[in-house]
Design a protein around this motif. Structure first.
Motif, PDB file in Angstrom:
ATOM      1  N   LYS A   1     -24.607 -11.411 -18.921  1.00  0.00           N
ATOM      2  CA  LYS A   1     -24.178 -10.960 -17.143  1.00  0.00           C
ATOM      3  C   LYS A   1     -22.467 -11.286 -17.545  1.00  0.00           C
ATOM      4  O   LYS A   1     -22.375 -12.497 -17.403  1.00  0.00           O
ATOM      5  N   LEU A   2     -22.013 -10.392 -17.042  1.00  0.00           N
ATOM      6  CA  LEU A   2     -20.720 -10.361 -17.039  1.00  0.00           C
ATOM      7  C   LEU A   2     -20.188 -10.364 -15.197  1.00  0.00           C
ATOM      8  O   LEU A   2     -21.234  -9.873 -14.123  1.00  0.00           O
TER       9      LEU A   2
ATOM     10  N   ASN B   1     -14.620 -13.931 -17.542  1.00  0.00           N
ATOM     11  CA  ASN B   1     -15.458 -14.002 -17.117  1.00  0.00           C
ATOM     12  C   ASN B   1     -14.996 -15.488 -15.771  1.00  0.00           C
ATOM     13  O   ASN B   1     -15.755 -15.626 -14.968  1.00  0.00           O
TER      14      ASN B   1
ATOM     15  N   TYR C   1     -20.279  -1.127 -18.689  1.00  0.00           N
ATOM     16  CA  TYR C   1     -21.447  -2.593 -19.066  1.00  0.00           C
ATOM     17  C   TYR C   1     -21.540  -3.157 -17.604  1.00  0.00           C
ATOM     18  O   TYR C   1     -19.762  -3.717 -17.151  1.00  0.00           O
ATOM     19  N   GLY C   2     -22.502  -3.878 -16.958  1.00  0.00           N
ATOM     20  CA  GLY C   2     -22.019  -4.741 -15.777  1.00  0.00           C
ATOM     21  C   GLY C   2     -21.826  -4.495 -14.391  1.00  0.00           C
ATOM     22  O   GLY C   2     -21.196  -3.009 -14.425  1.00  0.00           O
TER      23      GLY C   2
ATOM     24  N   HIS D   1     -17.431  -5.829 -13.467  1.00  0.00           N
ATOM     25  CA  HIS D   1     -17.792  -4.332 -14.081  1.00  0.00           C
ATOM     26  C   HIS D   1     -16.740  -4.158 -15.408  1.00  0.00           C
ATOM     27  O   HIS D   1     -15.391  -4.092 -15.359  1.00  0.00           O
TER      28      HIS D   1
END
Length: 474
Positions: free
Chosen positions: A152-153, A471, A88-89, A156
């Motif tokens: 949103k990151l 983050n 994800y990301g 990754h």
């Protein structure tokens, strides 16, 4: 780090914790069903045939995890059935969370079916619910929350699930041979708050090439990292021993089977276990019906398998940071006419393994055993000043406020293989005495393995907020 911690705590207080709690509550039934699906797969890692390199059951667990992740909208990759990667990301920095979906064999003595995932009040019971399938699903649901909320990151994020953690961690070694190591990783396979170091581990065998003729068979244990629940020795002739801890079955006048009951558990925590190999050895070392060579063999097994700390080998030691060294005899068999005993040794990173094994070899030789088949993995101790590590610690403390300190342990996880990795939950201690389980039951690698549902849900919340807090590091 002081200013960083203040800023992080300030940002953490702005998060809508109630929204996370509500989301977890809505998804609880599905989470438990997903855990149940995994627990019902007896994914004991074995030597399989490609492509199912760790056996068909581990392959089923991999396919199951990939389908779940696919259904929840994640990118997935099957890494040759050694690992499953869920992503994800898309940031430049790579952060990974490691779990494993293989389990140790169930063994005997369970009150509940090991592969049925029974629910009792706030608890799940079944092989793998805590080590490590429940944790793996908790991590997946933490990532699922971020995706559902379209967060949103700046990095990754990958969850890596392996299938040979309990059997040498060849899966992680394979992954590192094919993929770039992460910038930071944590392994969700230990208690909170954070584990920053692990003991080294050495698995070795002691072999006696001259088995006394009256010893017909010796059976105990299945895997090197679990102390067994029973040990059974078979002797020629009729043997009588006055010991209430033993069960004696005389098949006929030519054969006697003697069994000792122990308390199974993780080899790194011998204080929670009772090793039946040591029980049998100590009970039989003075049995008059046995000849001198057999009694000598029993004396040795009692000496080196009773306490789990290497006292009989003369290697018992205590490190100021890592605590006591452990050394447990976990598997015994007669193979090809030889007595073969497997030991699991956990030692502090500061110890000299060669010195330890030299002492083991010397004592063993006095009793007719030789050292063989040594395989080891070094321990580690991470730098606590890392911003990533401090972010995890502060996230946990901001939520739990229990003042618990980071620690080191004897258990081995992927964190000892993956660069820049630490252990981070999801274990949150819960009292399960109301389940009425026998003494020694409930722990990882033991009978009737237990996982608190509320503890898993608290862990999901901690993971969500930790991933959000990370983050701020980029």
């Amino acid at each position: 780090m002081g200013l960083f911690r203040q800023e992080l705590r300030g940002k953490m207080k702005l998060k809508n914790w109630e929204k996370i709690d509500e989301w977890i509550a809505i998804h609880e039934a599905q989470l438990l069903e997903d855990i149940k699906m995994q627990v019902e797969i007896p994914s004991v890692s074995i030597v399989g045939i490609e492509p199912h390199i760790y056996g068909d059951e581990c392959a089923k667990a991999a396919d199951c995890m990939m389908k779940l992740a696919d259904d929840y909208g994640f990118d997935t990759e099957n890494c040759a059935y050694r690992c499953v990667k869920i992503s994800y990301g898309s940031g430049e920095k790579d952060i990974q969370i490691w779990n494993h979906l293989d389990v140790v064999p169930a063994g005997d003595g369970w009150e509940y079916p090991p592969y049925k995932c029974t629910r009792r009040d706030d608890f799940l019971i079944g092989r793998g619910v805590s080590d490590n399938k429940g944790a793996a699903l908790a991590v997946l649901y933490s990532m699922r929350y971020l995706k559902d909320q379209e967060i949103k990151l700046n990095y990754h994020l990958s969850q890596i699930c392996g299938f040979s953690e309990e059997n040498g961690m060849d899966d992680a070694a394979y992954y590192l041979s094919k993929y770039t190591p992460p910038d930071f990783a944590f392994v969700s396979d230990c208690p909170f708050p954070l584990c920053y170091g692990e003991k080294g581990r050495c698995v070795f065998n002691l072999i006696n090439d001259l088995v006394p003729e009256e010893i017909l068979d010796m059976i105990a244990g299945v895997v090197s990292n679990s102390i067994p629940d029973t040990a059974t020795f078979t002797f020629e002739g009729q043997i009588t021993v006055q010991n209430s801890d033993l069960s004696i079955l005389e098949l006929d006048e030519n054969k006697t089977i003697i069994t000792a009951k122990g308390r199974a558990g993780h080899a790194a925590a011998p204080e929670r276990c009772l090793n039946p190999i040591g029980v049998l050895g100590n009970a039989l070392k003075n049995a008059k019906q046995l000849n001198a060579d057999t009694r000598r063999c029993m004396e040795f097994l009692g000496l080196v398998c009773a306490d789990g700390y290497g006292t009989g080998f003369g290697i018992d030691d205590c490190d100021s940071v890592f605590g006591r060294l452990s050394c447990a005899g976990t598997v015994i068999r007669i193979l090809d006419g030889k007595i073969n005993v497997t030991f699991d040794l956990r030692y502090p990173p500061s110890a000299d393994l060669k010195v330890l094994l030299d002492k083991v070899s010397t004592i063993s030789a006095e009793y007719g055993f030789r050292l063989a088949n040594t395989v080891h993995k070094d321990g580690y101790s991470r730098n606590m000043d890392s911003m990533y590590i401090q972010t995890l610690i502060e996230t946990y403390e901001t939520i739990m406020k229990d003042g618990k300190k980071s620690y080191v342990m004897g258990g081995n996880t992927y964190a000892g293989i993956i660069p820049n990795a630490v252990g981070f939950g999801p274990g949150i201690p819960k009292d399960y005495s109301n389940l009425g389980l026998p003494k020694g039951h409930g722990g990882g690698h033991g009978c009737d393995e237990v996982q608190s549902i509320s503890g898993l849900e608290e862990a999901i919340k901690i993971y969500i907020l930790a991933l959000l807090a990370l983050n701020e590091c980029f």
